[in-house]
Design a protein around this motif. Structure first.
Motif, PDB file in Angstrom:
ATOM      1  N   GLY A 181     -13.316  58.900 -29.144  1.00  0.00           N
ATOM      2  CA  GLY A 181     -13.771  60.273 -29.264  1.00  0.00           C
ATOM      3  C   GLY A 181     -12.850  61.203 -28.524  1.00  0.00           C
ATOM      4  N   GLU A 223      -2.847  65.716 -33.948  1.00  0.00           N
ATOM      5  CA  GLU A 223      -3.424  66.354 -32.765  1.00  0.00           C
ATOM      6  C   GLU A 223      -2.262  66.926 -31.949  1.00  0.00           C
ATOM      7  N   SER A 260     -19.573  68.006 -37.022  1.00  0.00           N
ATOM      8  CA  SER A 260     -18.892  67.061 -36.126  1.00  0.00           C
ATOM      9  C   SER A 260     -17.399  67.071 -36.423  1.00  0.00           C
ATOM     10  N   LYS A 313     -16.120  69.507 -30.858  1.00  0.00           N
ATOM     11  CA  LYS A 313     -16.475  69.223 -29.461  1.00  0.00           C
ATOM     12  C   LYS A 313     -17.010  70.420 -28.647  1.00  0.00           C
ATOM     13  N   VAL A 363      -9.924  69.263 -32.381  1.00  0.00           N
ATOM     14  CA  VAL A 363     -11.306  68.921 -32.033  1.00  0.00           C
ATOM     15  C   VAL A 363     -11.448  68.735 -30.513  1.00  0.00           C
ATOM     16  N   HIS A 398      -8.914  60.766 -35.455  1.00  0.00           N
ATOM     17  CA  HIS A 398      -9.468  61.877 -36.237  1.00  0.00           C
ATOM     18  C   HIS A 398     -10.920  61.637 -36.613  1.00  0.00           C
ATOM     19  N   GLY A 399     -11.551  60.613 -36.049  1.00  0.00           N
ATOM     20  CA  GLY A 399     -12.959  60.357 -36.329  1.00  0.00           C
ATOM     21  C   GLY A 399     -13.158  59.055 -37.080  1.00  0.00           C
ATOM     22  N   ASN A 459     -12.640  67.027 -40.201  1.00  0.00           N
ATOM     23  CA  ASN A 459     -11.407  66.414 -40.710  1.00  0.00           C
ATOM     24  C   ASN A 459     -11.573  65.901 -42.133  1.00  0.00           C
ATOM     25  N   ALA A 489     -15.388  64.531 -37.089  1.00  0.00           N
ATOM     26  CA  ALA A 489     -15.029  63.711 -38.248  1.00  0.00           C
ATOM     27  C   ALA A 489     -15.281  64.473 -39.546  1.00  0.00           C
TER      28      ALA A 489
END
Ligand SMILES: *Cc1c(COP(=O)(O)O)cnc(C)c1O
Length: 412
Positions: free
Chosen positions: A412, A187, A107, A249, A222, A136-137, A112, A109
């Motif tokens: 998300g 990001e 996933s 993702k 992500v 970032h989760g 990261n 998260a």
């Protein structure tokens, strides 16, 4: 939105109520379309929060999953595996800059989480720089670098030493990066907080400041990775490469999977057992990821993201021209788009279901568009026409002031 949901739905009876629920039950998908249990067809602008990059029920991915599942469903990372090897062989040719080693997890998260641990170990430092609006989760480490107080507050104390700087502000970022900084995490295009694009020179200045202080630069791709912006990696739009990059993702056509890519020198400091995941590098996930990446590269999806993204943006700007009272701004890159409204988007999203649209929000008043990259121009036209009809309805129902429905929550 409890009032809209069938109270007898077993999901509501048994799941911890952590998801904002909408009153439709999805049972299948094809390309950019999804279908509910009574056979209604929706254009999916949410794409499972940006997961369905290659389209729903993509045949190449489905075949790869099925073939692999009949051969071998699990193989721990401590044993070699042909599906993993074959995906690594493909992926290694498409990483950017000096990234040359990957760690697999399941996933965003988790990817990261690994990035933060690798950065601490490789730098021997603890301080992290993150940005306002970052996402970032929600695991404790990743959450510590996520900005929104709504997600953080109930779970404090989080990990210490994270400093937040205004997103896009090079000067403030340079000020914050020093000889104690382990890493900067960013990001290239912020997703969850409403599609905010790095301004010109921003990522470059982060690159220079981190290099100057021997700190590491982490790009969280992500949401922006795997072709979403028209390049395989969003950072390629600015020609800047990180020391660590995370992706998840859209990585495997919807199968849970993620990677943390690092440079060789970071990889070299990690020792066996220091960070592992039981499922990481699972053969079915690897087979799906290989099929998805091949589809992105050979199916013209980067081109789709660029061309159809530009078209979508143009059509959304027309919508803004027709509805200046409601639409404040349209922004984005490729098929990572947003329309910021002057009203909360909740009503629009609810009405969207009646107009066969599954819409996605980002905060109180931003509609976020993360459709599958296979969405057609005709579908984009339908989306904008239907949005226009919905906004028209909302405007005529509230001729004076904007409605004040409370916002949505998720992430998300
Ligand atoms: C979705 C997202 C995450 C978290 O991914 P999960 O799979 O939900 O843990 C992290 N970073 C970004 C940029 C995201 O969009």
């Amino acid at each position: 939105m409890k009032e809209g949901v069938n109270p007898k739905n077993p999901e509501d009876n048994f799941l911890v109520p952590l998801y904002q629920k909408f009153p439709i039950k999805i049972v299948k998908g094809a390309g950019a379309l999804i279908y509910d249990d009574i056979g209604r067809e929706y254009i999916d602008l949410s794409g499972g929060y940006g997961v369905a990059i290659v389209g729903h029920a993509n045949k190449s991915v489905a075949d790869a999953v099925s073939d692999q599942a009949h051969k071998l469903i699990t193989c721990h990372g401590s044993l070699y595996n042909d599906a993993r090897e074959s995906y690594l062989e493909l992926l290694s040719r498409h990483l950017t800059g000096d990234l040359s080693r990957v760690y697999f997890s399941n996933s965003g998260a988790e990817a990261n989480e690994a990035a933060i641990k690798f950065a601490r170990k490789a730098s021997g430092r603890k301080k992290l720089v993150a940005f306002s609006g970052s996402y970032h989760g929600k695991t404790l480490g990743a959450l510590s670098t996520t900005w929104n107080q709504k997600y953080r507050k109930p779970f404090e104390p989080l990990i210490e030493g994270v400093q937040f700087v205004p997103f896009g502000n090079s000067e403030k970022a340079i000020e914050a990066i020093d000889a104690e900084t382990a890493a900067v995490i960013v990001e290239p295009i912020q997703g969850e907080s409403g599609i905010h694009i790095s301004p010109p020179g921003f990522l470059q200045s982060l690159r220079e400041a981190t290099s100057k202080h021997n700190a590491l630069l982490i790009f969280d791709e992500v949401q922006s990775g795997f072709g979403r912006t028209g390049k395989l990696w969003a950072c390629q739009n600015w020609d800047v490469s990180p020391d660590i990059m995370t992706a998840s993702k859209g990585i495997a056509g919807g199968i849970p999977f993620a990677f943390t890519a690092v440079t060789e020198s970071i990889s070299d400091v990690m020792k066996a057992g220091e960070h592992t995941s039981t499922f990481g590098g699972n053969p079915v996930a690897c087979a799906a990821a290989k099929a998805a990446l091949e589809f992105i590269l050979s199916g013209g999806l980067l081109n789709n993201a660029r061309e159809r993204g530009e078209y979508f943006m143009r059509r959304l700007n027309q919508l803004k021209t027709y509805h200046p009272r409601t639409v404040r701004e349209v922004r984005g890159l490729g098929l990572m788009l947003a329309a910021e409204l002057k009203i909360p988007v909740k009503d629009i999203i609810i009405k969207g279901f009646d107009h066969n649209l599954v819409l996605l929000y980002a905060g109180l008043n931003v509609l976020r568009f993360l459709p599958p990259l296979v969405i057609t121009r005709e579908q984009i036209d339908l989306v904008v026409d239907r949005l226009g009809a919905i906004i028209g309805q909302v405007e005529s129902a509230a001729p004076q002031a904007a409605s004040s429905t409370p916002g949505l929550t998720g992430g998300g």
